[in-house]
Write an enzyme that holds these catalytic residues in place. Structure first.
Site, short mmCIF file in Angstrom:
data_model
loop_
_atom_site.label_atom_id
_atom_site.label_comp_id
_atom_site.label_asym_id
_atom_site.label_seq_id
_atom_site.Cartn_x
_atom_site.Cartn_y
_atom_site.Cartn_z
N ARG A 1 0.85 -1.19 0.00
CA ARG A 1 0.00 0.00 0.00
C ARG A 1 0.89 1.24 0.00
NH1 ARG A 1 -2.41 -3.42 3.96
NH2 ARG A 1 -4.53 -4.10 3.39
N HIS B 1 -2.12 2.89 -6.16
CA HIS B 1 -3.11 1.81 -6.02
C HIS B 1 -3.13 0.92 -7.26
CE1 HIS B 1 -5.36 1.62 -2.34
NE2 HIS B 1 -5.54 2.92 -2.32
N TYR C 1 -9.71 -9.55 -8.06
CA TYR C 1 -8.64 -9.68 -9.04
C TYR C 1 -8.80 -10.93 -9.90
CZ TYR C 1 -6.60 -5.99 -6.26
OH TYR C 1 -6.40 -4.81 -5.60
N ARG D 1 -0.44 -1.57 -7.17
CA ARG D 1 -0.84 -2.66 -6.26
C ARG D 1 -1.80 -3.62 -6.99
NH1 ARG D 1 -1.59 -4.15 -0.75
NH2 ARG D 1 -3.76 -4.41 -0.09
#
Length: 295
Positions: free
Chosen positions: A145, A241, A276, A244
């Site tokens: 993060r 983000h 995902y 990530r």
């Protein structure tokens, strides 16, 4: 009074909303503000852009029901409508934002060759460029993060074994890993660029420093990432983000176990990681349709 306090007072005294409803608005505003503070910094309500809102809704929407996400957006729209009508902000960043009903937006991500293109573009050898290359490489290799990378200390690094002890949300520690290429970029930064940036500033042990030799802020990293990707010709609105997301998608596309990815990302709930798998399936569907021989 703060802008939030003025808005809540308006709801209570002029609109006669119930205490429960006012509290719900207060919580929604506080949640958004906290997210930005942890992911790039909060510059003030008058500085929040449409892109900031989109990133917040995208990240939050992965673990919330669509009805809850709609309520959060509605709270922000009401807040900004109040601010613009009172002349407290110049523009309303929520105007053009709409949620697709009943369907969560899939996370945006970059392909491996796109990240490679960005990393290769950072080649002028300047201290800030060497730092930025290490930042992009670590984001993509570890899935950390923004707040975790911002707070990273040298003592958390295990360069020999390619590991980092991450202090995650809720004081939960976990290990993440990085590859040899990322190790090379990180070592180049630590051995040459970081001392050059540090100069005569006291060494706090923070891994990443700004141009003044002080620990870089989350907003500083987010701004750097945006500028890096824009300069490389990929997008004008990249955010950490999305790196990530790129890590998680790449892991699953290459056969990683869902629960392993959950552990590496520091997700408490597996359902947060499962978004995902939809990205991976979407990618595989496109690949199949493009390359299967029978048309």
């Amino acid at each position: 009074m703060t802008l939030e306090e003025q808005f809540l007072s308006y709801l209570k005294n002029e609109r006669s909303y119930s205490p429960k409803t006012v509290l719900a608005y207060q919580k929604d505003l506080a949640a958004a503000k906290k997210f930005w503070q942890e992911n790039g910094g909060f510059p003030g309500w008058d500085q929040i852009s449409r892109r900031d809102l989109e990133i917040y809704l995208l990240a939050t929407g992965q673990k919330l029901a669509s009805s809850t996400l709609s309520r959060k957006l509605s709270s922000l729209k009401s807040f900004y409508r109040f601010l613009t009508r009172r002349g407290l902000v110049k523009a309303d960043p929520t105007v053009a934002i709409q949620l697709r009903r009943g369907k969560k937006k899939l996370p945006e991500f970059f392909y491996q060759d796109e990240v490679g293109q960005v990393i290769r573009s950072l080649n002028d050898g300047k201290p800030l460029t060497v730092r930025n290359r290490a930042i992009v490489a670590l984001f993509y290799a570890t899935g950390m993060r923004l707040s975790e990378l911002t707070d990273l200390k040298i003592k958390q690094l295990d360069l020999e074994n390619g590991m980092i002890l991450v202090h995650g949300k809720g004081n939960k520690d976990r290990y993440v890993f990085f590859d040899q290429e990322s190790k090379k970029y990180l070592e180049e930064y630590l051995q040459a660029a970081r001392p050059s940036l540090l100069k005569n500033e006291p060494d706090t042990g923070a891994v990443f420093l700004n141009k003044l030799g002080r620990p870089i802020s989350s907003r500083g990293i987010a701004k750097a990432v945006q500028q890096i990707f824009q300069k490389a010709g990929l997008t004008a609105g990249a955010h950490p983000h999305e790196l990530r997301h790129s890590f998680a998608t790449a892991m699953l596309n290459n056969g990683a176990d869902l629960r392993s990815v959950q552990e590496l990302l520091g997700h408490e709930d597996l359902s947060t990681t499962q978004i995902y798998t939809h990205v991976s399936m979407q990618h595989l569907t496109v690949e199949y349709r493009q390359h299967f021989p029978r048309k």
